[in-house]
Scaffold this motif. Structure first.
Motif, PDB file in Angstrom:
ATOM      1  N   ILE A  40      38.248  54.153 -72.180  1.00 18.63           N
ATOM      2  CA  ILE A  40      38.587  55.480 -72.695  1.00 18.63           C
ATOM      3  C   ILE A  40      37.767  55.730 -73.962  1.00 18.63           C
ATOM      4  CG2 ILE A  40      40.412  56.943 -73.624  1.00 18.63           C
ATOM      5  CD1 ILE A  40      42.429  55.319 -72.037  1.00 18.63           C
ATOM      6  N   MET A  45      37.048  64.343 -73.870  1.00 17.95           N
ATOM      7  CA  MET A  45      36.002  64.440 -72.852  1.00 17.95           C
ATOM      8  C   MET A  45      36.188  65.727 -72.062  1.00 17.95           C
ATOM      9  SD  MET A  45      37.318  61.700 -69.965  1.00 17.95           S
ATOM     10  CE  MET A  45      37.931  60.479 -71.138  1.00 17.95           C
ATOM     11  N   PHE A  48      37.361  66.672 -65.731  1.00 10.53           N
ATOM     12  CA  PHE A  48      36.809  66.176 -64.471  1.00 10.53           C
ATOM     13  C   PHE A  48      37.926  66.171 -63.434  1.00 10.53           C
ATOM     14  CE2 PHE A  48      34.143  64.234 -67.760  1.00 10.53           C
ATOM     15  CZ  PHE A  48      32.874  64.594 -67.317  1.00 10.53           C
ATOM     16  N   ASN A  55      34.337  63.806 -59.300  1.00 12.41           N
ATOM     17  CA  ASN A  55      35.144  62.609 -59.548  1.00 12.41           C
ATOM     18  C   ASN A  55      36.158  62.804 -60.669  1.00 12.41           C
ATOM     19  OD1 ASN A  55      33.411  61.172 -57.666  1.00 12.41           O
ATOM     20  ND2 ASN A  55      31.880  61.189 -59.297  1.00 12.41           N
ATOM     21  N   SER A  56      37.226  62.021 -60.625  1.00 15.82           N
ATOM     22  CA  SER A  56      38.286  62.066 -61.635  1.00 15.82           C
ATOM     23  C   SER A  56      38.209  60.833 -62.527  1.00 15.82           C
ATOM     24  CB  SER A  56      39.662  62.135 -60.968  1.00 15.82           C
ATOM     25  OG  SER A  56      39.800  63.306 -60.197  1.00 15.82           O
ATOM     26  N   PHE A  57      38.466  61.024 -63.810  1.00 14.42           N
ATOM     27  CA  PHE A  57      38.429  59.913 -64.754  1.00 14.42           C
ATOM     28  C   PHE A  57      39.578  58.938 -64.506  1.00 14.42           C
ATOM     29  CE2 PHE A  57      40.118  58.035 -68.676  1.00 14.42           C
ATOM     30  CZ  PHE A  57      39.036  57.240 -69.029  1.00 14.42           C
ATOM     31  N   ARG A  58      39.286  57.642 -64.690  1.00 13.05           N
ATOM     32  CA  ARG A  58      40.313  56.607 -64.595  1.00 13.05           C
ATOM     33  C   ARG A  58      40.049  55.547 -65.666  1.00 13.05           C
ATOM     34  NH1 ARG A  58      41.003  51.713 -61.922  1.00 13.05           N
ATOM     35  NH2 ARG A  58      38.978  51.861 -60.890  1.00 13.05           N
ATOM     36  N   HIS A 135      29.633  61.697 -67.991  1.00 13.11           N
ATOM     37  CA  HIS A 135      30.480  62.103 -66.877  1.00 13.11           C
ATOM     38  C   HIS A 135      31.100  60.850 -66.269  1.00 13.11           C
ATOM     39  CE1 HIS A 135      27.035  61.875 -63.605  1.00 13.11           C
ATOM     40  NE2 HIS A 135      27.182  60.770 -64.268  1.00 13.11           N
ATOM     41  N   VAL A 136      31.762  60.989 -65.120  1.00 11.58           N
ATOM     42  CA  VAL A 136      32.408  59.849 -64.479  1.00 11.58           C
ATOM     43  C   VAL A 136      31.781  59.604 -63.118  1.00 11.58           C
ATOM     44  CG1 VAL A 136      34.577  60.160 -65.701  1.00 11.58           C
ATOM     45  CG2 VAL A 136      34.238  61.310 -63.534  1.00 11.58           C
ATOM     46  N   GLY A 140      35.559  56.521 -61.282  1.00 11.61           N
ATOM     47  CA  GLY A 140      36.250  57.139 -62.409  1.00 11.61           C
ATOM     48  C   GLY A 140      35.794  56.601 -63.744  1.00 11.61           C
ATOM     49  N   TYR A 142      33.828  56.497 -67.043  1.00 14.51           N
ATOM     50  CA  TYR A 142      33.146  57.404 -67.964  1.00 14.51           C
ATOM     51  C   TYR A 142      31.960  56.678 -68.574  1.00 14.51           C
ATOM     52  CZ  TYR A 142      32.906  60.982 -71.695  1.00 14.51           C
ATOM     53  OH  TYR A 142      32.532  61.994 -72.553  1.00 14.51           O
TER      54      TYR A 142
END
Length: 265
Positions: A40, A45, A48, A55-58, A135-136, A140, A142
């Motif tokens: 993180i 950020m 997303f 894509n989604s952040f994880r 970006h991710v 996910g 970053y």
């Protein structure tokens, strides 16, 4: 006695980001330094998914170890896809796995046969970078493609991270000038059109055009260091030291969505 240094940072994110905080630990033991984080960033950020990035952040554990006493060699290495890591524990990965592909609806794919590799910092922001040039990916994760504004003058210092070979990465603005220049004329193949920085092949190294070498590095007070720059290649894309395996991606990074499986009836 072995040298053992521990530095821990825990910086809260803005309300528009995540409920969790950036957590990073930097440990030097003997001849090795390790930076470990929860993935993180210490700043807000972009949202997303977003245009150009589905894509989604994880949040996820990241750990990168490298030499605490790096040595500059004569031969450069290009095997590290993750070229460095910030002091805040976020990977630096300027390269992409996307290539010009006229048959793809997006205009690019993982098919490298065209020979024209998309640059993440290109003029059209085709891969959906946020306001910190990041970006991710499909996992996910970053990561940065260019110098993040949030890390300029981090801790009132120019040091913003470490390279895959252990050398420092600094940002000093216009004082560091890359020696890569945009080619003139028209592309002879692939997408055609004038060279505009969309692809890595739009640039060429021209020694002496800047004050940095081919890997965006220079000797400073007897120490070899890399620089993040405001122009291409933005970060070093090769290394003159021994690259740690932690920065070598076994499978090429994927900055796009996984292809859907087609169900056959």
């Amino acid at each position: 006695m072995q040298k053992f240094i521990v530095t821990a940072l825990a910086i809260g994110l803005g309300a528009s980001a995540l409920a969790a905080d950036n957590q990073v630990t930097i440990v030097t033991k003997g001849t090795t330094t390790c930076i470990q984080s929860n993935g993180i960033p210490d700043h807000d950020m972009g949202a997303f998914p977003r245009r150009g990035n589905p894509n989604s952040f994880r949040a996820q554990n990241q750990k990168y170890c490298f030499s605490a006493n790096p040595k500059k060699r004569k031969i450069k290495s290009t095997k590290a896809q993750i070229v460095g890591v910030t002091l805040t524990g976020i990977p630096i990965r300027p390269g992409t796995a996307d290539w010009y592909d006229a048959s793809s609806p997006r205009g690019h794919s993982r098919d490298s046969s065209s020979g024209w590799n998309l640059d993440g910092m290109g003029p059209d922001n085709a891969l959906g970078l946020d306001h910190n040039n990041a970006h991710v990916d499909h996992r996910g994760l970053y990561h940065y493609h260019g110098m993040p504004a949030a890390l300029i003058d981090l801790n009132n210092d120019t040091l913003m991270g470490y390279a895959a070979d252990g050398h420092e990465i600094h940002y000093v603005g216009a004082k560091a000038q890359a020696s890569w220049v945009l080619k003139s004329g028209v592309r002879p193949s692939g997408p055609g059109g004038r060279y505009d920085g969309t692809y890595n092949q739009d640039f060429e190294y021209k020694a002496g055009s800047g004050n940095l070498d081919e890997c965006n590095g220079a000797m400073v007070n007897g120490q070899y260091v890399y620089f993040a720059t405001d122009s291409y290649p933005y970060f070093q894309r090769c290394h003159f030291g021994a690259v740690s395996d932690d920065f070598v991606v076994k499978r090429a990074p994927r900055d796009r969505q996984r292809p859907r499986k087609v169900r056959r009836g």
